[in-house]
Design an enzyme around this catalytic site. Structure first.
Site, PDB file in Angstrom:
ATOM      1  N   GLU A   1      -6.040   8.621   1.562  1.00  0.00           N
ATOM      2  CA  GLU A   1      -7.207   8.362   0.713  1.00  0.00           C
ATOM      3  C   GLU A   1      -8.257   7.514   1.440  1.00  0.00           C
ATOM      4  O   GLU A   1      -9.282   7.149   0.858  1.00  0.00           O
ATOM      5  CB  GLU A   1      -6.750   7.641  -0.569  1.00  0.00           C
TER       6      GLU A   1
ATOM      7  N   TYR B   1     -15.135  -3.891   8.828  1.00  0.00           N
ATOM      8  CA  TYR B   1     -13.816  -3.230   8.861  1.00  0.00           C
ATOM      9  C   TYR B   1     -13.158  -3.443  10.227  1.00  0.00           C
ATOM     10  O   TYR B   1     -12.014  -3.898  10.315  1.00  0.00           O
ATOM     11  CB  TYR B   1     -13.935  -1.731   8.556  1.00  0.00           C
TER      12      TYR B   1
ATOM     13  N   GLY C   1       0.832  -1.208   0.000  1.00  0.00           N
ATOM     14  CA  GLY C   1       0.000   0.000   0.000  1.00  0.00           C
ATOM     15  C   GLY C   1       0.862   1.252   0.000  1.00  0.00           C
ATOM     16  O   GLY C   1       0.566   2.233   0.691  1.00  0.00           O
TER      17      GLY C   1
ATOM     18  N   LEU D   1      -8.146   8.299  14.456  1.00  0.00           N
ATOM     19  CA  LEU D   1      -8.497   9.240  13.382  1.00  0.00           C
ATOM     20  C   LEU D   1      -7.244   9.801  12.698  1.00  0.00           C
ATOM     21  O   LEU D   1      -6.423  10.449  13.345  1.00  0.00           O
ATOM     22  CB  LEU D   1      -9.319  10.396  13.968  1.00  0.00           C
TER      23      LEU D   1
ATOM     24  N   GLY E   1      -1.194   7.607   1.134  1.00  0.00           N
ATOM     25  CA  GLY E   1      -1.396   7.615   2.584  1.00  0.00           C
ATOM     26  C   GLY E   1      -0.190   7.187   3.407  1.00  0.00           C
ATOM     27  O   GLY E   1       0.938   7.606   3.153  1.00  0.00           O
TER      28      GLY E   1
HETATM   29  P1  NDP Z   1      -5.037   4.934   1.790  1.00  0.00           P
HETATM   30  O1  NDP Z   1      -6.366   4.638   1.154  1.00  0.00           O
HETATM   31  O2  NDP Z   1      -4.493   6.291   1.691  1.00  0.00           O
HETATM   32  O3  NDP Z   1      -3.956   3.909   1.241  1.00  0.00           O
HETATM   33  C1  NDP Z   1      -4.245   2.544   1.139  1.00  0.00           C
HETATM   34  C2  NDP Z   1      -3.147   1.863   0.349  1.00  0.00           C
HETATM   35  O4  NDP Z   1      -3.465   0.468   0.264  1.00  0.00           O
HETATM   36  C3  NDP Z   1      -3.025   2.413  -1.047  1.00  0.00           C
HETATM   37  O5  NDP Z   1      -1.663   2.522  -1.351  1.00  0.00           O
HETATM   38  C4  NDP Z   1      -3.653   1.323  -1.909  1.00  0.00           C
HETATM   39  O6  NDP Z   1      -2.966   1.293  -3.153  1.00  0.00           O
HETATM   40  C5  NDP Z   1      -3.321   0.084  -1.087  1.00  0.00           C
HETATM   41  N1  NDP Z   1      -4.185  -1.043  -1.397  1.00  0.00           N
HETATM   42  C6  NDP Z   1      -5.523  -1.136  -1.237  1.00  0.00           C
HETATM   43  N2  NDP Z   1      -5.948  -2.341  -1.684  1.00  0.00           N
HETATM   44  C7  NDP Z   1      -4.848  -2.999  -2.137  1.00  0.00           C
HETATM   45  C8  NDP Z   1      -4.641  -4.250  -2.732  1.00  0.00           C
HETATM   46  N3  NDP Z   1      -5.640  -5.109  -2.976  1.00  0.00           N
HETATM   47  N4  NDP Z   1      -3.373  -4.618  -3.063  1.00  0.00           N
HETATM   48  C9  NDP Z   1      -2.358  -3.773  -2.845  1.00  0.00           C
HETATM   49  N5  NDP Z   1      -2.485  -2.569  -2.279  1.00  0.00           N
HETATM   50  C10 NDP Z   1      -3.718  -2.188  -1.947  1.00  0.00           C
HETATM   51  O7  NDP Z   1      -5.230   4.471   3.308  1.00  0.00           O
HETATM   52  P2  NDP Z   1      -4.352   4.785   4.631  1.00  0.00           P
HETATM   53  O8  NDP Z   1      -2.969   5.113   4.259  1.00  0.00           O
HETATM   54  O9  NDP Z   1      -5.119   5.735   5.443  1.00  0.00           O
HETATM   55  O10 NDP Z   1      -4.428   3.383   5.340  1.00  0.00           O
HETATM   56  C11 NDP Z   1      -3.350   2.474   5.355  1.00  0.00           C
HETATM   57  C12 NDP Z   1      -3.636   1.396   6.369  1.00  0.00           C
HETATM   58  O11 NDP Z   1      -3.838   1.985   7.643  1.00  0.00           O
HETATM   59  C13 NDP Z   1      -4.895   0.589   6.071  1.00  0.00           C
HETATM   60  O12 NDP Z   1      -4.653  -0.757   6.417  1.00  0.00           O
HETATM   61  C14 NDP Z   1      -5.935   1.205   6.990  1.00  0.00           C
HETATM   62  O13 NDP Z   1      -6.947   0.292   7.334  1.00  0.00           O
HETATM   63  C15 NDP Z   1      -5.073   1.562   8.177  1.00  0.00           C
HETATM   64  N6  NDP Z   1      -5.613   2.634   9.020  1.00  0.00           N
HETATM   65  C16 NDP Z   1      -5.971   3.839   8.483  1.00  0.00           C
HETATM   66  C17 NDP Z   1      -6.468   4.833   9.311  1.00  0.00           C
HETATM   67  C18 NDP Z   1      -6.942   6.145   8.783  1.00  0.00           C
HETATM   68  O14 NDP Z   1      -7.766   6.811   9.447  1.00  0.00           O
HETATM   69  N7  NDP Z   1      -6.466   6.603   7.640  1.00  0.00           N
HETATM   70  C19 NDP Z   1      -6.569   4.629  10.762  1.00  0.00           C
HETATM   71  C20 NDP Z   1      -6.176   3.339  11.209  1.00  0.00           C
HETATM   72  C21 NDP Z   1      -5.690   2.392  10.362  1.00  0.00           C
HETATM   73  P3  NDP Z   1      -3.594   0.938  -4.569  1.00  0.00           P
HETATM   74  O15 NDP Z   1      -4.987   1.470  -4.602  1.00  0.00           O
HETATM   75  O16 NDP Z   1      -2.652   1.631  -5.514  1.00  0.00           O
HETATM   76  O17 NDP Z   1      -3.501  -0.551  -4.663  1.00  0.00           O
HETATM   77  C1  8X3 Z   2      -9.442   3.863  10.711  1.00  0.00           C
HETATM   78  C2  8X3 Z   2      -9.875   4.492  11.975  1.00  0.00           C
HETATM   79  O1  8X3 Z   2     -11.921   5.238  13.289  1.00  0.00           O
HETATM   80  O2  8X3 Z   2     -12.067   5.292  10.866  1.00  0.00           O
HETATM   81  O3  8X3 Z   2      -8.990   2.577  10.932  1.00  0.00           O
HETATM   82  O4  8X3 Z   2     -12.120   3.194  12.041  1.00  0.00           O
HETATM   83  S1  8X3 Z   2     -11.573   4.542  12.045  1.00  0.00           S
END
Ligand code: NDP
Ligand code: 8X3
Length: 258
Positions: free
Chosen positions: A188, A151, A11, A183, A15
């Protein structure tokens, strides 16, 4: 300077993952940057040409994961740090109103995708008695809220799998940490979750000062620099403006309504 030299970040096209890849590369790591959108990874490589290896990869496709990781060039082959970051949430509806396909995509990505990559990378770490697995969980894995249904449950899996990996790696120098952010803005994540509805996305972060990708990347940098004998099992991070919710009670619930 960290003892670890080569990291795989899933990923890495947006993000947290993008920022983690940048911070690790800035600190001398060779980074295999994996995601589905190759153009974003190529742009990342332009910033650190000799340190980033873009890897177009859908983590849900186990055959592709196997093939991609079997075909790594020699200088990126021995992965020291695996950052299982790829993941997503889809929707905020109550379970009874959800879309089954979206549930399956979350399970396939957040659980099975993380397993596909870990299964492929962990044995070499054990063999070399050296490595670090860092998994991205979430506060949603521990703290329930309305609309978190699948989720949150996928992130509970990530949390418990990380703890269980600690048990299974016992007797080796391999480390495991689960980072559980609350949060977080400037990714994205909400855009994906809310299907691109920018007004709703804006409302999520309105008048808050949320955690940023840089905060998460700095946390990863801290972790990979901890002494060899120290394992941080879990890190839960919230912005100061966020805290726990109370238990919820419906008053005057009508049990006779049909
Ligand atoms: P983003 O949506 O900004 O980034 C997600 C990344 O995951 C992208 O690079 C996307 O790339 C990649 N991705 C999604 N599906 C696939 C797939 N099937 N194969 C390979 N890559 C994939 O999210 P965040 O950076 O915010 O989140 C990153 C992680 O942190 C996630 O696991 C999320 O659940 C977790 N998280 C996020 C929080 C938040 O509030 N933002 C809070 C807590 C946890 P592409 O589309 O190019 O494949
Ligand atoms: C992302 C944090 O609060 O949107 O994992 O579930 S929350």
């Amino acid at each position: 300077m960290s003892d670890y030299k080569i990291a795989l970040v899933t990923g890495a096209s947006a993000g947290f993952g993008l920022e983690i890849a940048k911070v690790l590369a800035s600190n001398g790591f060779k980074v295999i940057a994996a995601a589905r959108r190759l153009d974003k990874l190529e742009a990342l490589k332009d910033l650190y040409p000799s340190l980033i290896l873009p890897l177009e990869l859908d983590v849900t496709d186990n055959a592709a994961v196997e093939k991609a990781l079997d075909s790594l060039p020699f200088e990126f082959k021995d992965i020291d740090v695996l950052i299982n970051n790829a993941g997503l949430a889809l929707g905020v509806d109550r379970a009874q109103n959800c879309n089954l396909n979206e549930w399956n995509v979350m399970v396939d990505t957040n659980i099975k995708g993380l397993l596909n990559v870990t299964y492929k990378v962990l044995p070499s770490m054990i063999k070399r008695n050296f490595g670090y697995v860092i998994n991205l969980g979430s506060t949603a894995g521990a703290w329930p809220y309305t609309g978190s249904n699948v989720y949150g449950a996928t992130k509970a899996f990530v949390e418990q799998f990380s703890r269980n990996l600690r048990c299974d790696t016992q007797g080796t120098a391999v480390k495991v940490t689960v980072i559980k952010p609350g949060l977080c803005s400037d990714t994205e994540f909400s855009n994906v979750r809310l299907h691109g509805d920018l007004d709703k996305v804006k409302a999520v972060y309105q008048d808050t000062k949320a955690i940023t990708p840089k905060d998460i990347a700095d946390t990863v940098l801290y972790l990979v620099n901890t002494p060899a004998h120290v394992n941080v099992n879990e890190m839960e991070l919230m912005p100061v403006c966020q805290t726990y919710g109370g238990l919820s009670v419906t008053r005057k619930l009508d049990f006779n309504k049909r």
